[in-house]
Write a protein that holds these residues in place. Structure first.
Motif, PDB file in Angstrom:
ATOM      1  N   VAL A  51       0.837  -1.209   0.000  1.00  0.00           N
ATOM      2  CA  VAL A  51       0.000   0.000   0.000  1.00  0.00           C
ATOM      3  C   VAL A  51       0.868   1.254   0.000  1.00  0.00           C
ATOM      4  O   VAL A  51       0.591   2.217  -0.725  1.00  0.00           O
ATOM      5  N   GLN A  52       1.925   1.254   0.788  1.00  0.00           N
ATOM      6  CA  GLN A  52       2.808   2.410   0.849  1.00  0.00           C
ATOM      7  C   GLN A  52       3.490   2.651  -0.495  1.00  0.00           C
ATOM      8  O   GLN A  52       3.610   3.805  -0.939  1.00  0.00           O
ATOM      9  N   ILE A  53       3.918   1.589  -1.154  1.00  0.00           N
ATOM     10  CA  ILE A  53       4.532   1.727  -2.481  1.00  0.00           C
ATOM     11  C   ILE A  53       3.508   2.207  -3.502  1.00  0.00           C
ATOM     12  O   ILE A  53       3.806   3.049  -4.370  1.00  0.00           O
ATOM     13  N   THR A  54       2.272   1.700  -3.387  1.00  0.00           N
ATOM     14  CA  THR A  54       1.209   2.111  -4.300  1.00  0.00           C
ATOM     15  C   THR A  54       0.922   3.599  -4.182  1.00  0.00           C
ATOM     16  O   THR A  54       0.670   4.289  -5.181  1.00  0.00           O
ATOM     17  N   LYS A  55       0.950   4.119  -2.973  1.00  0.00           N
ATOM     18  CA  LYS A  55       0.714   5.547  -2.767  1.00  0.00           C
ATOM     19  C   LYS A  55       1.791   6.411  -3.420  1.00  0.00           C
ATOM     20  O   LYS A  55       1.527   7.547  -3.823  1.00  0.00           O
ATOM     21  N   LEU A  56       2.996   5.865  -3.522  1.00  0.00           N
ATOM     22  CA  LEU A  56       4.107   6.628  -4.098  1.00  0.00           C
ATOM     23  C   LEU A  56       4.089   6.639  -5.617  1.00  0.00           C
ATOM     24  O   LEU A  56       4.548   7.607  -6.237  1.00  0.00           O
ATOM     25  N   ILE A  57       3.565   5.577  -6.227  1.00  0.00           N
ATOM     26  CA  ILE A  57       3.660   5.442  -7.683  1.00  0.00           C
ATOM     27  C   ILE A  57       2.328   5.641  -8.404  1.00  0.00           C
ATOM     28  O   ILE A  57       2.312   5.791  -9.629  1.00  0.00           O
ATOM     29  N   SER A  58       1.218   5.651  -7.678  1.00  0.00           N
ATOM     30  CA  SER A  58      -0.093   5.727  -8.328  1.00  0.00           C
ATOM     31  C   SER A  58      -0.618   7.151  -8.324  1.00  0.00           C
ATOM     32  O   SER A  58      -0.412   7.917  -7.378  1.00  0.00           O
ATOM     33  N   ASP A  59      -1.319   7.481  -9.419  1.00  0.00           N
ATOM     34  CA  ASP A  59      -1.953   8.799  -9.502  1.00  0.00           C
ATOM     35  C   ASP A  59      -3.261   8.831  -8.710  1.00  0.00           C
ATOM     36  O   ASP A  59      -3.533   9.778  -7.986  1.00  0.00           O
TER      37      ASP A  59
ATOM     38  N   ALA B 182      -7.999  -5.239  12.580  1.00  0.00           N
ATOM     39  CA  ALA B 182      -7.208  -4.009  12.432  1.00  0.00           C
ATOM     40  C   ALA B 182      -7.007  -3.670  10.958  1.00  0.00           C
ATOM     41  O   ALA B 182      -7.070  -2.501  10.554  1.00  0.00           O
ATOM     42  N   GLY B 183      -6.785  -4.719  10.145  1.00  0.00           N
ATOM     43  CA  GLY B 183      -6.639  -4.499   8.713  1.00  0.00           C
ATOM     44  C   GLY B 183      -7.923  -3.995   8.071  1.00  0.00           C
ATOM     45  O   GLY B 183      -7.899  -3.095   7.212  1.00  0.00           O
ATOM     46  N   PHE B 184      -9.069  -4.532   8.490  1.00  0.00           N
ATOM     47  CA  PHE B 184     -10.344  -4.073   7.936  1.00  0.00           C
ATOM     48  C   PHE B 184     -10.675  -2.648   8.383  1.00  0.00           C
ATOM     49  O   PHE B 184     -11.250  -1.868   7.615  1.00  0.00           O
ATOM     50  N   TYR B 185     -10.325  -2.300   9.616  1.00  0.00           N
ATOM     51  CA  TYR B 185     -10.541  -0.927  10.070  1.00  0.00           C
ATOM     52  C   TYR B 185      -9.685   0.050   9.250  1.00  0.00           C
ATOM     53  O   TYR B 185     -10.145   1.145   8.890  1.00  0.00           O
ATOM     54  N   SER B 186      -8.448  -0.351   8.959  1.00  0.00           N
ATOM     55  CA  SER B 186      -7.578   0.483   8.124  1.00  0.00           C
ATOM     56  C   SER B 186      -8.150   0.629   6.722  1.00  0.00           C
ATOM     57  O   SER B 186      -8.092   1.707   6.121  1.00  0.00           O
TER      58      SER B 186
ATOM     59  N   ASN C 164       1.778   7.876   7.996  1.00  0.00           N
ATOM     60  CA  ASN C 164       1.848   6.929   6.885  1.00  0.00           C
ATOM     61  C   ASN C 164       0.947   5.734   7.196  1.00  0.00           C
ATOM     62  O   ASN C 164       0.324   5.655   8.249  1.00  0.00           O
ATOM     63  N   ILE C 165       0.907   4.776   6.285  1.00  0.00           N
ATOM     64  CA  ILE C 165      -0.007   3.645   6.426  1.00  0.00           C
ATOM     65  C   ILE C 165       0.348   2.773   7.624  1.00  0.00           C
ATOM     66  O   ILE C 165      -0.528   2.199   8.278  1.00  0.00           O
ATOM     67  N   PHE C 166       1.628   2.698   7.957  1.00  0.00           N
ATOM     68  CA  PHE C 166       2.048   1.882   9.107  1.00  0.00           C
ATOM     69  C   PHE C 166       1.561   2.509  10.418  1.00  0.00           C
ATOM     70  O   PHE C 166       1.113   1.799  11.329  1.00  0.00           O
ATOM     71  N   GLU C 167       1.655   3.836  10.520  1.00  0.00           N
ATOM     72  CA  GLU C 167       1.193   4.516  11.731  1.00  0.00           C
ATOM     73  C   GLU C 167      -0.328   4.459  11.850  1.00  0.00           C
ATOM     74  O   GLU C 167      -0.873   4.324  12.950  1.00  0.00           O
ATOM     75  N   GLU C 168      -1.008   4.538  10.719  1.00  0.00           N
ATOM     76  CA  GLU C 168      -2.467   4.416  10.741  1.00  0.00           C
ATOM     77  C   GLU C 168      -2.872   3.010  11.190  1.00  0.00           C
ATOM     78  O   GLU C 168      -3.806   2.845  11.992  1.00  0.00           O
ATOM     79  N   PHE C 169      -2.181   2.007  10.660  1.00  0.00           N
ATOM     80  CA  PHE C 169      -2.491   0.631  11.052  1.00  0.00           C
ATOM     81  C   PHE C 169      -2.230   0.424  12.545  1.00  0.00           C
ATOM     82  O   PHE C 169      -2.971  -0.311  13.213  1.00  0.00           O
ATOM     83  N   ASN C 170      -1.192   1.068  13.066  1.00  0.00           N
ATOM     84  CA  ASN C 170      -0.895   0.957  14.493  1.00  0.00           C
ATOM     85  C   ASN C 170      -2.037   1.512  15.342  1.00  0.00           C
ATOM     86  O   ASN C 170      -2.386   0.939  16.381  1.00  0.00           O
ATOM     87  N   ASN C 171      -2.640   2.627  14.883  1.00  0.00           N
ATOM     88  CA  ASN C 171      -3.792   3.182  15.596  1.00  0.00           C
ATOM     89  C   ASN C 171      -4.963   2.210  15.618  1.00  0.00           C
ATOM     90  O   ASN C 171      -5.621   2.020  16.653  1.00  0.00           O
ATOM     91  N   PHE C 172      -5.216   1.570  14.482  1.00  0.00           N
ATOM     92  CA  PHE C 172      -6.356   0.659  14.404  1.00  0.00           C
ATOM     93  C   PHE C 172      -6.049  -0.699  15.053  1.00  0.00           C
ATOM     94  O   PHE C 172      -6.970  -1.399  15.466  1.00  0.00           O
ATOM     95  N   LEU C 173      -4.784  -1.044  15.130  1.00  0.00           N
ATOM     96  CA  LEU C 173      -4.417  -2.231  15.898  1.00  0.00           C
ATOM     97  C   LEU C 173      -4.700  -1.989  17.377  1.00  0.00           C
ATOM     98  O   LEU C 173      -5.221  -2.881  18.076  1.00  0.00           O
TER      99      LEU C 173
END
Length: 270
Positions: free
Chosen positions: A97-105, A159-163, A183-192
């Protein structure tokens, strides 16, 4: 008695009783058996049951068709490292997901698509393992480690579904989840964190669902949490009751016990 049945009786006696040179009997408590030994005992008992049905059908003059034993869908090593597989799967998803955010429009659509694929595959995997866990609980062969892994895997799954829901709409939750700098990792940490709070029914209130579908998912996790709590609590009581009953058992004379094991050497005459 056929060779298969005779060998099955000998296998059971060899698993539970060890003879030393003085012909004394040493009992092996169920807690001292490993998971593989318990599974082996169950397989031996299944073989004995099949032999008894075969003998009964033969004596009645009817035909008995032996059913081919199904191979387990998951190997034992998969069950033993279940939580590790789930953690690695979630890390791969977050990295993708993090890589997708960097390369996708079109960041939102691409991110949601990636997370849907990963989460649905993980959901299917955990459903299959839950079926296996349910069968083991029914036959009382489920290990505490398998149960704990399933519990923790459910926390990561939610946690993944909440993210995923937060990626669909930032209004899915009210609280400290939304921050453009995360970033996506910090967001996932919140939902975990939120998933653990929900699964343990603590509910601090600093993060709460806002939309109807997020509330529905949170309610589902609460119900699953109750099921896990009941199962874990009952398994603990069962273990405690087993220890209490063992302490009250009066050992039978050695001759009586040896006499009860003569069945492994007897032969049937028809």
């Amino acid at each position: 008695m056929s060779k298969v049945a005779k060998n099955a009786f000998k296998s059971i006696s060899s698993l539970f009783i060890n003879h030393n040179r003085s012909e004394e009997i040493q009992y092996v408590k169920p807690e001292q058996l490993s998971e593989n030994e318990i599974i082996e005992i169950v397989n031996v008992l299944d073989n004995i049951d099949a032999e008894i049905k075969f003998l009964r059908a033969t004596l009645k003059g009817s035909r008995y068709i032996r059913k081919k034993k199904k191979n387990p869908f998951f190997k034992e090593w998969v069950v033993n490292i279940l939580i590790l597989i789930v953690i690695l799967w979630e890390l791969v998803m977050l990295t993708t997901v993090q890589i997708t955010k960097l390369i996708s429009d079109d960041v939102t659509s691409a991110t949601v698509a990636v997370m849907v694929i990963f989460q649905c595959l993980l959901l299917l995997f955990l459903i299959l393992t839950s079926i296996k866990l349910g069968k083991q609980l029914k036959h009382k062969t489920a290990s505490a480690w398998f149960l704990i892994q399933s519990y923790l895997s459910s926390i990561l799954l939610f946690a993944g579904f909440y993210s995923l829901m937060f990626q669909v709409s930032s209004d899915s939750f009210i609280g400290d989840a939304y921050n453009e700098d995360l970033n996506i990792f910090e967001e996932f940490n919140n939902f975990l964190y939120f998933s653990i709070v929900t699964m343990t029914t603590v509910g601090f209130g600093d993060l709460s669902p806002n939309l109807w579908y997020t509330k529905l998912l949170v309610m589902l996790q609460m119900l699953i949490s109750i099921v896990y709590t009941v199962v874990i609590f009952s398994k603990g009581l069962e273990s405690l009751a087993g220890k209490i009953s063992e302490s009250r058992v009066v050992e039978e004379p050695q001759n009586d016990v040896l006499g009860s094991l003569e069945i492994q050497d007897m032969e049937f005459e028809v």
